[in-house]
Design a protein around this motif. Sequence first.
Motif, mmCIF file in Angstrom:
data_model
loop_
_atom_site.group_PDB
_atom_site.id
_atom_site.type_symbol
_atom_site.label_atom_id
_atom_site.label_comp_id
_atom_site.label_asym_id
_atom_site.label_seq_id
_atom_site.Cartn_x
_atom_site.Cartn_y
_atom_site.Cartn_z
ATOM 1 N N LEU A 219 0.839 -1.192 0.000
ATOM 2 C CA LEU A 219 0.000 0.000 0.000
ATOM 3 C C LEU A 219 0.878 1.247 0.000
ATOM 4 C CD1 LEU A 219 -0.026 1.415 3.099
ATOM 5 C CD2 LEU A 219 -1.274 -0.675 3.602
ATOM 6 N N PRO A 220 0.467 2.292 -0.691
ATOM 7 C CA PRO A 220 1.209 3.550 -0.654
ATOM 8 C C PRO A 220 0.653 4.467 0.439
ATOM 9 C CG PRO A 220 -0.374 3.611 -2.437
ATOM 10 C CD PRO A 220 -0.570 2.303 -1.734
ATOM 11 N N ILE A 221 1.528 5.115 1.149
ATOM 12 C CA ILE A 221 1.124 6.110 2.146
ATOM 13 C C ILE A 221 1.433 7.476 1.559
ATOM 14 C CG2 ILE A 221 1.523 7.004 4.466
ATOM 15 C CD1 ILE A 221 2.329 4.097 5.243
ATOM 16 N N PHE A 222 0.400 8.282 1.389
ATOM 17 C CA PHE A 222 0.553 9.588 0.772
ATOM 18 C C PHE A 222 0.858 10.652 1.828
ATOM 19 C CE2 PHE A 222 -2.681 8.089 -2.609
ATOM 20 C CZ PHE A 222 -1.673 7.481 -3.331
ATOM 21 N N GLU A 223 1.378 11.766 1.377
ATOM 22 C CA GLU A 223 1.539 12.908 2.261
ATOM 23 C C GLU A 223 0.158 13.305 2.793
ATOM 24 O OE1 GLU A 223 3.339 17.469 2.166
ATOM 25 O OE2 GLU A 223 3.425 16.199 0.384
ATOM 26 N N GLY A 224 0.041 13.389 4.102
ATOM 27 C CA GLY A 224 -1.243 13.740 4.701
ATOM 28 C C GLY A 224 -2.088 12.549 5.096
ATOM 29 N N THR A 225 -1.698 11.326 4.688
ATOM 30 C CA THR A 225 -2.440 10.147 5.130
ATOM 31 C C THR A 225 -2.267 9.957 6.633
ATOM 32 O OG1 THR A 225 -2.204 9.011 3.006
ATOM 33 C CG2 THR A 225 -2.677 7.641 4.909
ATOM 34 N N CYS A 226 -3.361 9.740 7.335
ATOM 35 C CA CYS A 226 -3.324 9.465 8.774
ATOM 36 C C CYS A 226 -3.353 7.955 8.958
ATOM 37 C CB CYS A 226 -4.514 10.129 9.474
ATOM 38 S SG CYS A 226 -4.680 9.693 11.213
ATOM 39 N N THR A 227 -2.191 7.359 9.221
ATOM 40 C CA THR A 227 -2.141 5.903 9.310
ATOM 41 C C THR A 227 -2.817 5.387 10.575
ATOM 42 O OG1 THR A 227 0.084 5.997 10.280
ATOM 43 C CG2 THR A 227 -0.065 5.709 7.883
#
Length: 319
Positions: A219-227
């Motif tokens: 999965l890609p984590i984008f800038e601003g994604t709240c994991t």
Amino acid sequence: MFSRLMIPAAVAAAMVAGAVWASEDIADQYPQSELYSKPVEVIPHVFSAIGATAPPTYENSGHNNNLSFIVTDEGVVVINGSASARLARALHDEIKTVTDQPVVLVINENGQGHAMLGNSYWADQGVEILAHEDAIEDFKEKSDQIFQGMQRYNRDKAEGTRIVFPTRSFSDKEVIELGGVTIEVLHLGPAHDPGDTQVWIPQWGIMIAGDIAFHERMLPIFEGTCTSCWIETFEEKLMPMNPTYVIPGHGHPTNLAQVTRFTRDYLVDLREKIGAHIDEGGDLAGAYYVDQERWKTLDTFEELATKNAGRVYEEMEWE
């Protein structure tokens, strides 16, 4: 007509095989079509054209997500507008080989290009297009950049595509009754993208999950994604629904256990590793090298693992 479920052997095998079905290294599985692969019937009346697990390229025509559709006695519901007008037309051609029913609704599962850029084709067919309000706003902000990126990799295959926004929006849930089938269009909560959308058919136990769920590709984590939000949404909203069948945003149909392992468990593991790194006084440069060996069999690992680590560090540094 819509009560009996028999799982095709190929789909059952995919559920068991998991990541071995990944297809990052195959340029095109269906050369006679713009589609990367021919739609398969996941369960009776629910089909999906499984996209490449690689990034979008000219060879895969930007078909690197799953384009699904539900066939009822009163029409067809398509999930994802696709990455271009030509790709949407190719999907429609396949739908016409399955049923004479018209497409009556397209659902965009997020605001990314491969969900929304094909909307122009469906709009020209007079089909309504539904998306979450946050996904629409996200696409409006980024649509020019997204469109230009598609033109660069897709070249002549971008012909005929134009930016078209969804014609309908929803906030938390929209229920569609069509041909004896109840289709719940859901926004379970914050996850991968603004306005992530899930399509749930409770009577059949199938969740077209979109990008809340991954299993064959990292999965890609984008800038601003709240994991941390993503984990909470997954644990508190998706898991209690306990779908029998899951069509993720990318990769072959599978089950809840498999997407839990490669989505929720991956996020938890990466946050634990980054948390320990921060506690030890580690910096951003060192965060890129935290141990992710456990996940190296996933497609796009080489492209995404270090980026994900850096973005989680930036998120957790201020938690």
